[in-house]
Design a protein around this motif. Structure first.
Motif, PDB file in Angstrom:
ATOM      1  N   ASP A 127     -50.285 -36.860  51.242  1.00 36.61           N
ATOM      2  CA  ASP A 127     -49.418 -36.329  52.026  1.00 36.61           C
ATOM      3  C   ASP A 127     -48.854 -35.027  51.226  1.00 36.61           C
ATOM      4  O   ASP A 127     -48.227 -33.992  51.781  1.00 36.61           O
ATOM      5  CB  ASP A 127     -48.259 -37.106  51.346  1.00 36.61           C
ATOM      6  N   HIS A 143     -50.716 -31.591  52.232  1.00 33.89           N
ATOM      7  CA  HIS A 143     -50.147 -31.047  53.276  1.00 33.89           C
ATOM      8  C   HIS A 143     -48.688 -30.479  52.959  1.00 33.89           C
ATOM      9  O   HIS A 143     -48.607 -29.214  53.136  1.00 33.89           O
ATOM     10  CB  HIS A 143     -49.955 -32.328  54.171  1.00 33.89           C
ATOM     11  N   TYR A 172     -53.654 -26.146  56.893  1.00 33.61           N
ATOM     12  CA  TYR A 172     -52.392 -26.660  56.919  1.00 33.61           C
ATOM     13  C   TYR A 172     -52.427 -27.774  58.145  1.00 33.61           C
ATOM     14  O   TYR A 172     -52.057 -28.940  57.907  1.00 33.61           O
ATOM     15  CB  TYR A 172     -51.341 -25.923  57.112  1.00 33.61           C
ATOM     16  N   SER A 188     -55.072 -30.616  57.517  1.00 33.40           N
ATOM     17  CA  SER A 188     -54.510 -31.600  56.687  1.00 33.40           C
ATOM     18  C   SER A 188     -53.556 -32.589  57.116  1.00 33.40           C
ATOM     19  O   SER A 188     -53.323 -33.885  56.644  1.00 33.40           O
ATOM     20  CB  SER A 188     -54.305 -30.655  55.306  1.00 33.40           C
ATOM     21  N   GLY A 189     -52.792 -32.004  58.099  1.00 31.97           N
ATOM     22  CA  GLY A 189     -51.628 -32.846  58.711  1.00 31.97           C
ATOM     23  C   GLY A 189     -52.290 -33.811  59.362  1.00 31.97           C
ATOM     24  O   GLY A 189     -52.064 -35.049  59.588  1.00 31.97           O
ATOM     25  N   GLN A 214     -53.613 -36.398  57.150  1.00 31.52           N
ATOM     26  CA  GLN A 214     -52.545 -37.135  56.451  1.00 31.52           C
ATOM     27  C   GLN A 214     -52.103 -38.223  57.649  1.00 31.52           C
ATOM     28  O   GLN A 214     -51.739 -39.379  57.144  1.00 31.52           O
ATOM     29  CB  GLN A 214     -51.289 -36.326  56.571  1.00 31.52           C
TER      30      GLN A 214
END
Length: 449
Positions: A51, A54, A136, A139-140, A143
């Motif tokens: 989390d 991100h 970004y 990684s989301g 997540q």
């Protein structure tokens, strides 16, 4: 009477055994609970760090100040390292989770490279910003998948000990909500493999690729590999070896030789490239029980070995003794400049002066013709960038790889502060302190007799 006594003894034994079993059961439960708690802690910290990763990547994208960008990228690197540490504490050794680990490694490497770079002088390019946006976004996705797994764990009260037991049972298919969730994450990450990580990304784990690119010459067969090994080891015409193909997963092909040394019945392991027949490394498997020659005598043997095997213009730059073995590091000299990228390591046994170890990966991967170096700063000008407390004892010119894995020309200073010796590299073009190393002291020898 006797019968009553026997019955009484047996009753006490049964009660005692039952109580002992109860204590064992309690102790075992306590160990399992502690292990489960450790797994749960690592799992939830991993979720938190993903989390956080991100969010930090998003913050980095929003920044306009180069001054703030470096600390933020450093934070990304730190969080990635924490996430990797959390992953390492989970019982996932039998799961194919390598893609996620590699992805985290690449994010960490990307952020570290750019955080140590002078972004005022060399700001991120448009392509690097695009890479950052892509990281970004990806990684989301990780997540979100991680949150799904975390939600299942909390809602269904899933246990990591069940995962460990299920993976330990090799005959049963892995069908566990946590395992399935992590497999989904790894499959998703597999789709990110073509991401352009920007400057320097090609250098990641590229040593074998560098070796492959730098090899030239004809391919050799197995017998030619044995002949090369015999010449390399000074045992021409007296060598028998088992030869196997190696290089699976590497960018180059090679032969692995297992040689039974007829002189002393020891085993020598050695790899030789198929293309060009270059010896990559060797190791003789034996104990060196005593030291009969000095480290200086051993260094002369190492130099002779290097020269005999065709390494020209090599200079001994470091020597150490470990137990009864001398370890010598040689760097290539180009216009009297030490090129540390082109290095070779030789190990010599101090009992009979035999070479028992050799490694030349860096030399074979990096050695090439180099252009004349551009030196802007004189030795005296470079000294002005040193710590004033340093008493300079020795100076050389050297080419090293900096933290961005770029070759840079440096002034190399050896000096002392109090009782400690340091080696400091000052960039010969801009005066930047590229690397500071504290040199090892001689290990004390303790005599307990």
């Amino acid at each position: 009477m006797i019968r009553s006594i026997i019955i009484g003894v047996l009753a006490v034994a049964v009660v005692g055994t039952g109580y002992w079993g109860y204590l064992e059961h309690q102790e075992k439960n306590a160990v399992l609970i502690q292990a489960e708690n450790n797994y749960q802690r690592a799992f939830h910290e991993l979720s938190y760090n993903l989390d956080h990763l991100h969010d930090e990547l998003g913050s980095t994208l929003a920044m306009n100040s180069q001054d703030r960008l470096s600390p933020s990228l450093t934070d990304v690197w730190r969080i990635t390292a924490q996430a990797q540490n959390d992953l390492g504490q989970l019982p996932l050794s039998l799961l194919p989770f390598s893609k996620t680990e590699e992805f985290l490694y690449k994010i960490g490497d990307y952020s570290y490279r750019n955080s140590v770079r002078d972004l005022d002088q060399d700001p991120l390019t448009d392509e690097e910003y695009e890479s950052l946006k892509e990281l970004y976004h990806q990684s989301g996705e990780i997540q979100n998948e991680m949150r799904k797994v975390q939600g299942m764990v909390i809602e269904d009260d899933l246990k990591w000990m069940d995962v460990e037991l299920e993976m330990a049972s090799k005959d049963e298919p892995l069908d566990n909500a946590i395992v399935n969730g992590f497999e989904v994450i790894d499959e998703k990450v597999g789709g990110f493999s073509e991401v352009d990580f920007g400057t320097g990304a090609k250098e990641i784990s590229a040593d074998d690729e560098k070796i492959a690119e730098n090899l030239d010459g004809e391919e050799i067969d197995e017998q030619e590999a044995v002949n090369i090994a015999g010449e390399f080891l000074d045992r021409e015409g007296n060598l028998e070896a088992e030869v196997e193909n190696t290089g699976d997963g590497l960018a180059y092909d090679a032969y692995s030789l297992l040689i039974e040394d007829p002189e002393d019945n020891h085993t020598i392991y050695m790899d030789i490239t198929k293309k060009g027949g270059k010896p990559l490394w060797l190791l003789e498997d034996r104990q060196v029980e005593s030291a009969e020659i000095s480290l200086h005598e051993a260094s002369e043997k190492a130099k002779s070995f290097i020269n005999k095997n065709g390494f020209d213009n090599m200079q001994l730059v470091d020597s150490k003794q470990y137990d009864n073995v001398g370890v010598f590091n040689f760097a290539h000299l180009h216009d009297d400049i030490r090129v540390y990228s082109d290095s070779v390591v030789v190990e010599v046994a101090l009992d009979n002066s035999d070479v028992i170890g050799y490694e030349a990966f860096a030399y074979i991967a990096n050695h090439k013709e180099r252009k004349p170096s551009n030196q802007e700063l004189s030795e005296e000008e470079a000294k002005e960038n040193l710590n004033p407390s340093l008493e300079v004892m020795e100076h050389h010119m050297a080419v090293i790889e900096n933290d961005l894995e770029e070759e840079v020309l440096c002034h190399e200073f050896f000096g002392v502060i109090d009782d400690d010796t340091y080696r400091i590299f000052i960039n010969a073009e801009n005066g930047r302190e590229e690397k500071v190393e504290k040199m090892d002291r001689a290990e004390p020898v303790y005599d307990f007799d």
